[in-house]
Write an enzyme that holds these catalytic residues in place. Structure first.
Site, mmCIF file in Angstrom:
data_model
loop_
_atom_site.group_PDB
_atom_site.id
_atom_site.type_symbol
_atom_site.label_atom_id
_atom_site.label_comp_id
_atom_site.label_asym_id
_atom_site.label_seq_id
_atom_site.Cartn_x
_atom_site.Cartn_y
_atom_site.Cartn_z
ATOM 1 N N PRO A 80 33.726 44.063 33.950
ATOM 2 C CA PRO A 80 34.450 42.788 34.260
ATOM 3 C C PRO A 80 33.908 42.160 35.507
ATOM 4 O O PRO A 80 34.158 43.029 36.310
ATOM 5 C CB PRO A 80 35.677 42.969 33.938
ATOM 6 C CG PRO A 80 36.009 44.056 33.276
ATOM 7 C CD PRO A 80 34.707 44.963 33.533
ATOM 8 N N GLU A 81 33.471 41.132 35.818
ATOM 9 C CA GLU A 81 33.394 40.548 37.024
ATOM 10 C C GLU A 81 34.443 39.325 37.311
ATOM 11 O O GLU A 81 35.387 39.109 36.430
ATOM 12 C CB GLU A 81 31.807 40.017 37.241
ATOM 13 C CG GLU A 81 30.782 41.175 36.865
ATOM 14 C CD GLU A 81 29.370 40.661 37.214
ATOM 15 O OE1 GLU A 81 29.072 39.766 38.073
ATOM 16 O OE2 GLU A 81 28.484 41.294 36.296
ATOM 17 N N LYS A 116 38.038 41.190 41.530
ATOM 18 C CA LYS A 116 38.113 41.753 40.336
ATOM 19 C C LYS A 116 39.531 42.506 39.939
ATOM 20 O O LYS A 116 40.031 43.189 38.972
ATOM 21 C CB LYS A 116 37.106 43.044 40.104
ATOM 22 C CG LYS A 116 35.672 42.595 40.441
ATOM 23 C CD LYS A 116 34.664 43.568 40.208
ATOM 24 C CE LYS A 116 33.337 43.193 40.580
ATOM 25 N NZ LYS A 116 32.492 44.464 40.620
#
Ligand SMILES: [Zn+2]
Length: 256
Positions: free
Chosen positions: A2-3, A55
């Site tokens: 996930p970014e 993040k």
């Protein structure tokens, strides 16, 4: 992995489900958190805000307590209606927060901790984060200061992944941002002008913000090794870059 756009989107969904809504139940199914007594410590407190920084995601409760999470490679936030089937096994749930209308679940959460609000400001790891690529007023000057204080022999692709330079950019957006700006990710920082470095973030921000809204644009280079460039037809190249050897994708013609 996930970014920042994924985390921003999760923060919006989690916030919509929790902010101002009475919390019915909090569970921490993971044995690692069995002694933390979060259900007792958070019981009866409302959620004030949910926000993302790079993040990292923060669920801020009344009374100065904040749940801080970082998903690393594997974690995921889910927001469900009661009784709706979860997209991962309940055995992988680390945190479940229930309201009358939603179940908010964090799966496979390697970093999940309860801290005071003030600690979220002074925590060493969090304080070391560079400006958030998705922040409303992205601080370009601070980004350039940090970039110029970094090792100038580093490639721009590698430097963009360092969350101390800029928070929220991961491997896919690094590659796409360099392509959009026409910058070779291997260019050393010392050979890159400030305008060129900013060109990458100026290309990246709208792409990532659109993605956070759920609009997925074209992937020009990421994960396209050997395939023809969508713009010029030259085969896309791929090679590991930096200390962590993260694969970088680029078009040797468009990004010459
Ligand atoms: Zn090309």
């Amino acid at each position: 992995m996930p970014e920042g756009d994924t985390i921003l989107s999760a923060a919006r969904r989690v916030g919509h489900a929790l902010v101002g809504k009475p919390i019915v139940e909090i569970e921490t199914p993971q044995p690692r958190h069995a002694l933390d007594r979060w259900p007792e410590r958070l019981g009866g407190r409302a959620v004030r805000a949910v926000d993302a920084r790079g993040k990292h995601l923060f669920i801020r409760f009344e009374g100065d307590l904040t749940l801080h999470s970082h998903l690393r490679m594997t974690g995921q936030w889910g927001v469900y209606r009661p009784g709706e089937r979860w997209r991962r096994s309940p055995r992988r749930a680390w945190l479940v927060i229930r309201t009358e209308q939603h179940e908010v679940v964090e799966f496979d959460g390697p970093v999940l901790e309860l801290m005071t609000d003030s600690r979220t400001r002074f925590d060493r790891r969090l304080a070391a984060l560079g400006p958030d690529v998705l922040a409303g007023g992205f601080d370009e000057r601070r980004f350039l200061e940090l970039l110029r204080a970094d090792d100038q022999t580093r490639g721009i692709g590698d430097a963009l992944l360092d969350q101390r330079n800029i928070a929220g950019v991961g491997n896919m957006w690094k590659a796409e941002g360099c392509f959009s700006a026409g910058i070779d990710p291997w260019r050393r920082l010392r050979d890159l002008s400030d305008d060129e470095a900013l060109a990458v973030t100026r290309e990246l921000r709208p792409l990532m913000l659109e993605s956070a809204e759920g609009r997925r644009g074209t992937r020009w280079v990421y994960d396209r090794a050997g395939l023809p460039c969508r713009r010029c037809g030259t085969p896309i190249r791929a090679r590991g870059q930096g200390d962590d050897n993260r694969t970088t994708y680029w078009c040797p013609a468009c990004q010459a």
